[in-house]
Design an enzyme around this catalytic site. Structure first.
Site, short mmCIF file in Angstrom:
data_model
loop_
_atom_site.label_atom_id
_atom_site.label_comp_id
_atom_site.label_asym_id
_atom_site.label_seq_id
_atom_site.Cartn_x
_atom_site.Cartn_y
_atom_site.Cartn_z
N SER A 1 -20.13 -52.31 19.59
CA SER A 1 -20.30 -52.61 18.17
C SER A 1 -21.78 -52.48 17.77
CB SER A 1 -19.73 -53.99 17.86
OG SER A 1 -19.58 -54.18 16.48
N ASP B 1 -9.83 -48.96 14.18
CA ASP B 1 -11.11 -49.57 13.85
C ASP B 1 -11.79 -48.81 12.71
OD1 ASP B 1 -13.64 -50.67 13.84
OD2 ASP B 1 -14.20 -49.93 15.83
N HIS C 1 -10.99 -52.77 17.01
CA HIS C 1 -12.42 -52.83 17.30
C HIS C 1 -12.69 -53.78 18.47
CE1 HIS C 1 -16.71 -52.59 16.42
NE2 HIS C 1 -16.77 -53.90 16.50
#
Length: 314
Positions: free
Chosen positions: A146, A239, A269
């Site tokens: 991320s 995602d 995600h």
């Protein structure tokens, strides 16, 4: 104990209102993330040590491997505001075990306490100090998920610009690498059970501050991709942040770099955080670790030369 992915998806969706709410404090959201990341339990006999490197608090993880082949520097996710080195112990220990490496997890500064470029400069300082104290860059990899994935790419660009020896490879998990589209409010919503475009639209300006969000240190998708180490990247098709990875792939291909991009259907995600309870996450982490290890072993004997981008779709 393994859990069906539909059950995990439902649990994530039930927690989304709290993560999306602007009435919930950063401190409360940090505690929620710690609970989420704690589901990843480290492999048996993993040893952890809290140290300071270049003034940055760091977690060291030593897995049960008798003779690790290299060092994994892992940058945790959390929108540059959440997540911690301690909270990511489990996931990173699994990845380090799969790669046959020791792990270093910097506790870089987060917003609102610090904005760009604090996190970037701290990670560069940690890496440079490790080199000064004997780390062989040919046996090192930098990876992150991320925001940590975007930071990984930004760090690699900064190392290149400053003439600091690059690591053998980069590992990117669902990288958040284009904060400009969040500030512009143009990110599309997909089927992710937790992440909404409104969340990234809230986090991005807090990190960028008054600076241009298209600066490569903030949004590395806009940076020069030439001369970067080989990249191993994994993304989830549900995602909304996965579009950033597609931009990275295209840019690396245009720069004739090396990238292995594996996409996972019907997953969300950072599903890798469920490595202890989700079969798909365990397989993904094992695959990522094995591929990163291959690059370290390759760099240990010869330099890698290629003029093609390699893409693996999974």
């Amino acid at each position: 104990m393994k859990i069906n992915r539909h059950v995990i998806r439902a649990c994530l969706r039930s927690s989304r209102p709290l993560f999306a709410s602007r009435r919930v404090s950063v401190g409360a959201k940090r505690r929620m993330v710690e609970m989420l990341t704690a589901t990843a339990r480290p492999p048996k006999d993993t040893r952890f040590e809290r140290v300071t490197i270049a003034g940055v608090p760091v977690e060291r993880a030593q897995t049960a491997h008798a003779e690790p082949e290299g060092t994994l520097i892992y940058l945790h996710g959390g929108g540059y505001a959440l997540g911690s080195a301690r909270g990511y112990r489990g996931l990173v220990a699994h990845l380090a075990a799969a790669a046959g490496m020791t792990a270093v997890i910097p506790d870089y500064s987060r917003v609102p306490e610090a904005r760009y470029p604090s996190a970037l400069e701290e990670v560069v300082a940690v890496y440079a100090r490790l080199l000064e104290t004997g780390l062989d860059p040919k046996t090192a990899v930098i990876a992150g998920d991320s925001a940590g994935g975007g930071l990984t790419l930004a760090v690699a660009m900064a190392l290149r610009e400053r003439g600091i020896a690059a690591p053998a490879a980069l590992g990117l998990i669902c990288p958040w690498a284009d904060l400009a589209i969040d500030i512009d409010g143009s990110r599309r919503m997909l089927r992710d059970p937790l992440i909404l475009p409104s969340m990234t639209a809230e986090w991005a300006p807090r990190y960028a501050g008054n600076l241009d969000p298209r600066l490569p240190g903030i949004s590395p998708v806009y940076g020069d991709m030439t001369g970067l180490p080989p990249i191993v990247m994994q993304t989830a098709c549900d995602d909304p942040i996965s579009v950033d990875a597609d931009k990275i792939e295209a840019a690396i291909a245009a720069a004739t770099g090396i990238i292995d991009h594996r996409r996972f259907d019907n997953l969300w995600h950072d599903f890798h955080l469920q490595v202890s309870v989700l079969d798909e996450a365990a397989e993904a982490v094992a695959d990522l670790g094995a591929k990163l290890r291959t690059h370290v072993l390759s760099r240990g004997t010869c330099e890698i030369h290629s003029n093609e981008a390699k893409v693996v779709v999974g």
